[in-house]
Motif scaffolding. Structure first.
Motif, mmCIF file in Angstrom:
data_model
loop_
_atom_site.group_PDB
_atom_site.id
_atom_site.type_symbol
_atom_site.label_atom_id
_atom_site.label_comp_id
_atom_site.label_asym_id
_atom_site.label_seq_id
_atom_site.Cartn_x
_atom_site.Cartn_y
_atom_site.Cartn_z
ATOM 1 N N GLU A 98 -5.234 14.651 1.004
ATOM 2 C CA GLU A 98 -5.386 15.515 2.172
ATOM 3 C C GLU A 98 -6.643 15.154 2.946
ATOM 4 N N LEU A 99 -7.719 14.846 2.228
ATOM 5 C CA LEU A 99 -8.968 14.466 2.874
ATOM 6 C C LEU A 99 -8.805 13.177 3.669
ATOM 7 N N ALA A 100 -8.074 12.222 3.114
ATOM 8 C CA ALA A 100 -7.903 10.918 3.767
ATOM 9 C C ALA A 100 -7.067 11.007 5.036
ATOM 10 N N LYS A 101 -6.302 12.071 5.186
ATOM 11 C CA LYS A 101 -5.451 12.218 6.374
ATOM 12 C C LYS A 101 -6.203 12.827 7.552
ATOM 13 N N ARG A 102 -7.385 13.388 7.284
ATOM 14 C CA ARG A 102 -8.146 14.002 8.367
ATOM 15 C C ARG A 102 -8.756 12.933 9.263
ATOM 16 N N LYS A 103 -8.839 13.225 10.544
ATOM 17 C CA LYS A 103 -9.487 12.283 11.465
ATOM 18 C C LYS A 103 -10.084 13.050 12.637
ATOM 19 N N THR A 104 -11.149 12.497 13.190
ATOM 20 C CA THR A 104 -11.773 13.048 14.391
ATOM 21 C C THR A 104 -11.337 12.206 15.575
ATOM 22 N N LEU A 105 -10.893 12.868 16.635
ATOM 23 C CA LEU A 105 -10.421 12.152 17.812
ATOM 24 C C LEU A 105 -11.593 11.722 18.690
ATOM 25 N N HIS A 106 -11.606 10.464 19.063
ATOM 26 C CA HIS A 106 -12.702 9.938 19.882
ATOM 27 C C HIS A 106 -12.712 10.558 21.274
ATOM 28 N N ARG A 107 -11.573 11.070 21.722
ATOM 29 C CA ARG A 107 -11.523 11.649 23.065
ATOM 30 C C ARG A 107 -12.426 12.883 23.180
ATOM 31 N N LEU A 108 -12.814 13.456 22.046
ATOM 32 C CA LEU A 108 -13.736 14.596 22.097
ATOM 33 C C LEU A 108 -15.101 14.201 22.645
ATOM 34 N N LEU A 109 -15.397 12.891 22.625
ATOM 35 C CA LEU A 109 -16.658 12.432 23.207
ATOM 36 C C LEU A 109 -16.723 12.760 24.692
ATOM 37 N N TYR A 110 -15.570 12.875 25.320
ATOM 38 C CA TYR A 110 -15.520 13.113 26.755
ATOM 39 C C TYR A 110 -15.500 14.601 27.078
ATOM 40 N N LYS A 111 -15.709 15.424 26.055
ATOM 41 C CA LYS A 111 -15.757 16.866 26.260
ATOM 42 C C LYS A 111 -17.077 17.428 25.746
ATOM 43 N N THR A 112 -18.111 16.607 25.752
ATOM 44 C CA THR A 112 -19.400 17.021 25.191
ATOM 45 C C THR A 112 -20.010 18.199 25.939
ATOM 46 N N LEU A 138 -12.102 5.930 0.768
ATOM 47 C CA LEU A 138 -11.092 6.670 1.518
ATOM 48 C C LEU A 138 -9.701 6.093 1.271
ATOM 49 N N GLU A 139 -9.628 4.776 1.142
ATOM 50 C CA GLU A 139 -8.341 4.141 0.841
ATOM 51 C C GLU A 139 -7.825 4.578 -0.521
ATOM 52 N N ALA A 140 -8.724 4.639 -1.510
ATOM 53 C CA ALA A 140 -8.319 5.094 -2.840
ATOM 54 C C ALA A 140 -7.804 6.525 -2.772
ATOM 55 N N SER A 141 -8.475 7.378 -2.012
ATOM 56 C CA SER A 141 -8.029 8.760 -1.846
ATOM 57 C C SER A 141 -6.674 8.812 -1.154
ATOM 58 N N TYR A 142 -6.474 7.938 -0.176
ATOM 59 C CA TYR A 142 -5.199 7.892 0.539
ATOM 60 C C TYR A 142 -4.043 7.636 -0.431
ATOM 61 N N PHE A 143 -4.312 6.829 -1.471
ATOM 62 C CA PHE A 143 -3.288 6.546 -2.470
ATOM 63 C C PHE A 143 -3.315 7.550 -3.625
ATOM 64 N N GLY A 144 -4.067 8.635 -3.455
ATOM 65 C CA GLY A 144 -4.061 9.709 -4.435
ATOM 66 C C GLY A 144 -4.828 9.424 -5.703
ATOM 67 N N LYS A 145 -5.900 8.613 -5.608
ATOM 68 C CA LYS A 145 -6.686 8.264 -6.790
ATOM 69 C C LYS A 145 -8.056 8.941 -6.757
ATOM 70 N N PRO A 146 -8.494 9.519 -7.872
ATOM 71 C CA PRO A 146 -9.837 10.110 -7.934
ATOM 72 C C PRO A 146 -10.897 9.020 -7.931
ATOM 73 N N VAL A 147 -12.072 9.358 -7.430
ATOM 74 C CA VAL A 147 -13.126 8.364 -7.224
ATOM 75 C C VAL A 147 -14.376 8.744 -8.015
ATOM 76 N N ILE A 148 -15.001 7.741 -8.625
ATOM 77 C CA ILE A 148 -16.349 7.899 -9.189
ATOM 78 C C ILE A 148 -17.277 7.037 -8.342
ATOM 79 N N ALA A 149 -18.292 7.669 -7.753
ATOM 80 C CA ALA A 149 -19.153 6.946 -6.815
ATOM 81 C C ALA A 149 -20.584 7.440 -6.909
ATOM 82 N N SER A 150 -21.493 6.679 -6.306
ATOM 83 C CA SER A 150 -22.919 7.022 -6.310
ATOM 84 C C SER A 150 -23.204 8.157 -5.348
ATOM 85 N N ARG A 151 -24.155 8.982 -5.707
ATOM 86 C CA ARG A 151 -24.570 10.101 -4.866
ATOM 87 C C ARG A 151 -25.548 9.585 -3.813
#
Length: 411
Positions: free
Chosen positions: A388-402, A327-340
């Protein structure tokens, strides 16, 4: 830092009515993935949280600068010595987190506990019976495995999970492992780590990134026109740095001017250096050693491709956590090769911010390197999408709206 002995002191004005106690033995400024994850969580709701954590070097200055109260229990190594203190540290964490959580309840009357990991979970189980609070427990990977090694501990852990308001896993692989291990009705959610620019000294401008890129490349005598592959992590066998090194001579034979930088330390360092020497690419494989977070931005800026070909631990002695370096590499705009792998696909999406491969397939790995090394346009496209992917985040406060959010929408 607010010490537990100062419970009668005034809460800072900007903290109105905190009602969530976040407990963790790992918290900043100590560098740890769990600590970083929980700190980012606290920044989402600074007016609601109180933090209770273990002491660490530099905590006084750090805690004073926070928007939320931070309390620390002492590290036994400071007053018992390294050997004895290390032996008693788990017991100290268990007892101190329990006792101080009760004392903090009578000051703040918090309504929720967010237990930052499954280490020392018996304290949480006891607190759930003694205090009129609801709790959430976070699982990251190896902390889950540590709770399963003893049959008695395992049964207590299952009881704790059953009593939880919800379980939060930082990656889908840990969630799947949990589901396969226990049959639980407790809501289980995936909230991936988020990137905090301050970890790298703030969000850098394009001009400063260009300067950092040039500086790092010059320090290793790498020309600006060369393709640089980067890996960041502990130098251990299952990270498969050797598989990247194996591809360097192959890329050279097809005319790619390529260099490989490895940031990290570990037991496999001498073995990897020997491999590079044996393949006659030791002038193109560069070992940077340990690199502090604030200097990592220069290495991310200097590379063109980020690669980590992690293998599964077949002995199940460890459970792979979220690959934040992807995710850090993506944040800096670098493509990633990784294991499936399940532990990776949360951070790397095939053909969106990188290429996922079977790490055991030499042909598949080489084709991925060849494609990205020879196609600058594809590198830039995956890099933009990764940002763009690295900028997405899920808010923890949604846990209180289950009650109003269907299970699974948080992941």
């Amino acid at each position: 830092m607010e010490h537990i002995s100062q419970l009668g002191t005034k809460i800072r004005d900007e903290t109105a009515s905190p009602d969530i106690l976040v407990i963790s033995r790992l918290f900043l400024p100590k560098e740890a993935l769990i600590g970083e994850y929980l700190y980012n969580r606290c920044l989402q709701d600074p007016e609601r949280v109180i933090v209770l954590a273990a002491s660490c070097a530099g905590d006084k200055v750090f805690d004073r600068s926070q928007q939320f109260p931070v309390y620390r229990w002492p590290n036994p190594r400071y007053w018992l010595g390294h050997f004895l203190g290390s032996l008693l540290k788990p017991l100290c964490n268990l007892v101190c987190s329990f006792v101080l959580a009760i004392r903090l309840y009578f000051r703040y009357h918090y309504r929720y506990i967010e237990w930052g990991h499954s280490y020392e979970f018996p304290s949480l189980l006891l607190l759930s019976y003694l205090l009129p609070v609801r709790f959430f427990i976070y699982l990251h990977g190896n902390d889950l495995l540590s709770a399963l090694r003893n049959p008695f501990w395992r049964s207590l852990f299952k009881l704790t999970l059953t009593r939880a308001e919800a379980i939060v896993c930082n990656n889908s692989s840990t969630r799947d492992y949990l589901r396969n291990t226990f049959r639980l009705e407790t809501p289980t959610h995936v909230i991936n780590p988020a990137i905090r620019p301050e970890k790298f000294g703030g969000e850098p401008s394009q001009g400063s990134l260009d300067e950092l890129r040039l500086r790092v490349r010059q320090s290793y005598n790498i020309p600006e026109t060369a393709v640089v592959i980067l890996s960041v992590g502990r130098l251990v066998k299952h990270r498969s740095f050797d598989r990247v090194i194996d591809n360097i001579p192959l890329l050279l034979t097809i005319g790619v001017d390529v260099h490989y930088i490895i940031c990290g330390q570990g037991p496999c360092e001498s073995e990897l250096k020997s491999l590079a020497h044996r393949l006659r690419v030791d002038k193109r494989v560069h070992f940077a050693g340990y690199v502090p977070n604030r200097e990592l931005s220069g290495y991310y800026a200097a590379c063109d491709i980020f690669a980590m070909l992690t293998l599964l631990d077949t002995k199940a002695s460890s459970l792979e956590g979220f690959g934040v370096v992807y995710l850090e590499a993506s944040y800096f705009g670098k493509p990633v090769i990784a294991s499936r792998l399940g532990s990776v696909i949360d951070a790397v999406r095939h053909q969106e911010n990188g290429i996922l491969v079977n790490p055991k397939s030499g042909y598949e790995v080489f084709q991925a390197f060849k494609q990205l090394c020879q196609n600058q346009q594809l590198r830039e496209q995956l890099g933009r999408q990764g940002k763009e992917l690295a900028k997405r985040k899920t808010l923890h406060r949604l846990l209180y709206k289950t009650e109003s959010v269907p299970n699974g929408l948080l992941s």
